[in-house]
Design a protein around this motif. Structure first.
Motif, mmCIF file in Angstrom:
data_model
loop_
_atom_site.group_PDB
_atom_site.id
_atom_site.type_symbol
_atom_site.label_atom_id
_atom_site.label_comp_id
_atom_site.label_asym_id
_atom_site.label_seq_id
_atom_site.Cartn_x
_atom_site.Cartn_y
_atom_site.Cartn_z
ATOM 1 N N ARG A 34 0.609 -1.241 -0.063
ATOM 2 C CA ARG A 34 -0.161 -0.411 0.113
ATOM 3 C C ARG A 34 0.952 1.334 0.317
ATOM 4 O O ARG A 34 0.024 2.864 -0.349
ATOM 5 N N GLY A 36 1.507 3.036 2.356
ATOM 6 C CA GLY A 36 1.152 4.529 2.606
ATOM 7 C C GLY A 36 -0.519 4.814 2.325
ATOM 8 O O GLY A 36 -0.974 6.258 2.414
ATOM 9 N N LYS A 37 -0.494 4.246 0.821
ATOM 10 C CA LYS A 37 -1.348 4.731 0.047
ATOM 11 C C LYS A 37 -3.142 4.788 1.074
ATOM 12 O O LYS A 37 -3.157 3.377 1.943
ATOM 13 N N LYS A 38 -4.166 4.964 0.737
ATOM 14 C CA LYS A 38 -5.128 5.772 1.955
ATOM 15 C C LYS A 38 -6.197 4.586 0.941
ATOM 16 O O LYS A 38 -5.622 3.942 -0.755
ATOM 17 N N ALA A 39 -7.305 4.155 1.939
ATOM 18 C CA ALA A 39 -7.292 2.850 1.527
ATOM 19 C C ALA A 39 -8.309 3.178 0.075
ATOM 20 O O ALA A 39 -9.114 2.144 -0.718
ATOM 21 N N GLY A 40 -9.441 4.039 0.481
ATOM 22 C CA GLY A 40 -10.548 4.714 -0.819
ATOM 23 C C GLY A 40 -9.207 4.746 -2.397
ATOM 24 O O GLY A 40 -9.734 3.707 -3.265
ATOM 25 N N LEU A 41 -7.534 4.319 -2.527
ATOM 26 C CA LEU A 41 -7.449 5.134 -3.218
ATOM 27 C C LEU A 41 -6.898 3.587 -3.904
ATOM 28 O O LEU A 41 -6.658 2.970 -4.949
ATOM 29 N N GLU A 42 -6.814 3.050 -2.804
ATOM 30 C CA GLU A 42 -6.660 1.189 -2.896
ATOM 31 C C GLU A 42 -7.084 0.959 -3.689
ATOM 32 O O GLU A 42 -6.748 -0.214 -4.713
ATOM 33 N N LEU A 221 -8.040 -4.414 5.408
ATOM 34 C CA LEU A 221 -7.818 -2.949 6.678
ATOM 35 C C LEU A 221 -6.974 -3.314 7.692
ATOM 36 O O LEU A 221 -7.403 -4.413 8.563
#
Length: 292
Positions: A34, A36-42, A221
């Motif tokens: 990830r 550090g990518k936010k979950a929405g962008l993932e 998550l």
């Protein structure tokens, strides 16, 4: 497309629930992936990757499905779309929808898909029970007089529930070809729920893989035991619209100009109003053989 809560890792489907051991082993790799990518962008990135894989691996069979639909519609036949639970959304993505045309019929059984209340009357428990009740699909099919040029598209990500299996079996028993939209990864891995041991993948003439992993969800998550981010709506809607567009194109090549449902959101557009009337009449005429 709705998965029964009973489809957990404790059965034959792995991928919806994450075991504590697997969680500990994967936490670092997932975090590294990830970056550090936010979950929405993932979710966005993984969904786009699945759409690319869908294009790479399923474009050919989707075109074959569209050619079959066009051939049937050009002969005066109908293509029925059936899906219970969340899969109903894919039926209604085809029709009635802006850009749709007569020839496609959403075979929606409300008892199997009207569960927005979740609990209480019209809640989720009853539809999840009914989709496992053998014999139910045949009762739906008996309400129609199908023609020799009709066909079916049966949609189910898991592909194991008795109602979808029997809908496909019932269509084939009537001599109608069946196109299945499902997750091969889930369907092949899951245990059959029908007493015959068959799954939807065993009862279809064409199989389109929606690319979804077992359990549908694609985002893990830290702190959640179960994955989130179901992706079958995205890949399923893409498949439906690819079939729709390719069918319209194939009909034109056969000399058949589809009567398209236009957008009615333009206030005062007389041409759109006239086109909608043409669509209603063409759709009414397309259904005649079902009740004769």
């Amino acid at each position: 497309m709705t998965q029964s809560p009973r489809c957990t890792a404790k059965r034959s489907v792995r991928g919806s629930r994450i075991s504590p051991v697997k969680r500990r082993l994967e936490d670092k790799s997932v975090a590294a992936e990830r970056g550090g990518k936010k979950a929405g962008l993932e979710f966005f990135d993984r969904a786009i990757a699945l759409l690319q894989e869908l294009k790479r691996t399923q474009a050919g069979v989707i075109q074959k499905a569209a050619e079959l639909c066009a051939e049937r519609i050009a002969r005066g036949g109908l293509v029925f779309l059936f899906g219970n639970g969340h899969s109903r959304m894919m039926c209604e993505e085809m029709t009635p929808r802006q850009g749709c045309c007569p020839g496609f019929v959403a075979l929606v059984e409300l008892a199997l898909s009207n569960h927005s209340a979740i609990v209480g009357a019209n809640g989720l428990r009853a539809p999840l029970y009914l989709e496992n009740y053998e014999g139910y699909a045949e009762q739906i099919l008996k309400s129609f007089h199908f023609g020799p040029s009709d066909a079916f598209i049966v949609i189910s990500t898991s592909g194991i529930r008795p109602v979808v299996v029997e809908m496909a079996m019932g269509a084939q028993a009537r001599g109608l070809p069946v196109i299945a939209i499902l997750s091969k990864a889930h369907c092949e891995q899951a245990k059959a729920a029908h007493s015959s041991g068959k799954k939807l993948i065993d009862c279809a003439d064409l199989i389109i893989d929606n690319q979804c992993p077992p359990g549908d969800c694609i985002v893990e998550l830290d702190g959640l035991e179960w994955r989130t981010g179901p992706v079958s709506t995205i890949t399923g809607a893409m498949i439906i619209n690819m079939i729709r567009c390719a069918t319209a194109e194939a009909l034109l090549k056969r000399g058949v100009k589809a009567v398209v449902l236009p957008s009615h959101q333009f206030v005062g557009d007389g041409d759109a109003a006239k086109q909608m009337d043409l669509f209603y009449e063409a759709y009414r005429k397309s259904l005649r053989h079902l009740f004769e």
